[in-house]
Design a protein around this motif. Structure first.
Motif, PDB file in Angstrom:
ATOM      1  N   CYS A  95      69.830  61.293 104.706  1.00  0.00           N
ATOM      2  CA  CYS A  95      69.873  61.628 106.128  1.00  0.00           C
ATOM      3  C   CYS A  95      70.916  62.686 106.481  1.00  0.00           C
ATOM      4  O   CYS A  95      70.701  63.497 107.387  1.00  0.00           O
ATOM      5  CB  CYS A  95      70.123  60.371 106.961  1.00  0.00           C
ATOM      6  N   SER A 152      63.175  62.829 105.896  1.00  0.00           N
ATOM      7  CA  SER A 152      64.613  63.012 106.089  1.00  0.00           C
ATOM      8  C   SER A 152      65.028  64.422 105.661  1.00  0.00           C
ATOM      9  O   SER A 152      64.353  65.063 104.853  1.00  0.00           O
ATOM     10  CB  SER A 152      65.404  61.965 105.300  1.00  0.00           C
ATOM     11  N   GLN A 187      69.991  58.584 111.417  1.00  0.00           N
ATOM     12  CA  GLN A 187      68.992  57.996 110.529  1.00  0.00           C
ATOM     13  C   GLN A 187      67.593  58.445 110.940  1.00  0.00           C
ATOM     14  O   GLN A 187      67.372  58.871 112.076  1.00  0.00           O
ATOM     15  CB  GLN A 187      69.082  56.467 110.543  1.00  0.00           C
TER      16      GLN A 187
END
Length: 217
Positions: free
Chosen positions: A200, A102, A180
């Motif tokens: 995220c 992420s 996401q």
């Protein structure tokens, strides 16, 4: 650790303990002038009090803090003790697996690694500190005030009783969508911990979504 004190005056809202709480919980907390954390209710099993959800390549993954079962029989939430288990190692590994790729995980990795290396005796300690670490990474000040006894509230009190609210809200609604890690494969997965949004989209996105301005910090 967050600043913690016992509140004697009437609160505006009473919140349950929550382990790395959801966006709905965080937004409600930040929107409440005098939030109060419940420590004296009888422990409620299978709720946000000892679990949260993250999003991995398979979808939602539940992370549960194990408690000493005998302590949950007649104990208040604030006295629930944790079992000797490897939950911290497992939860940290799960976060790394879910969010290593992420955009913002690397910026806050040190803070969460330190949390999972800390030993906690009670559920209250573990969850309150999880909320403190989360808020610190987002950049939201946190002062936790706790109950001195259990009370029931009705609408005439002018107090929002949110102790059972978030399990229902988080199961049925999602106030905001965002990018996401596994969206290309799974689509958007709601009902996750605010950790998901932080890793995220970053802290500024979370603050804007919550409605916390830089001027108010």
């Amino acid at each position: 650790m967050p600043q913690t004190s016992k509140k004697m005056n009437k609160p505006k809202a009473v919140f349950p303990l929550a382990y790395f709480p959801s966006f709905a919980y965080l937004k409600a907390w930040c929107s409440t002038p005098e939030p109060l954390l419940e420590m004296h209710e009888h422990y409620v099993k299978q709720t946000l009090r000892n679990r949260c959800f993250v999003v991995n390549s398979q979808g939602l993954q539940r992370l549960t803090i194990p408690i000493v079962r005998s302590s949950a029989t007649r104990s208040t939430t604030g006295n629930i003790r944790l079992s000797n288990d490897t939950w911290q190692t497992k939860h940290w590994q799960s976060l790394q697996t879910a969010y290593r790729s992420s955009p913002y995980f690397e910026y806050f990795e040190y803070a969460f690694e330190a949390y999972f290396q800390t030993q906690f005796a009670t559920l209250a300690e573990a969850t309150t500190e999880s909320f403190a670490v989360l808020c610190k990474c987002i950049g939201i000040p946190l002062e936790v005030q706790t109950t001195t006894a259990y009370h029931t509230y009705d609408h005439s009190d002018g107090v929002q009783d949110l102790r059972s609210y978030f399990d229902e809200v988080d199961a049925t609604t999602q106030p905001i969508t965002y990018n996401q890690v596994f969206a290309d494969k799974l689509g958007f997965i709601p009902h996750a911990s605010t950790l998901d949004m932080l890793f995220c989209e970053g802290p500024q996105f979370v603050k804007q979504a919550v409605g916390v301005s830089e001027a108010s910090i």
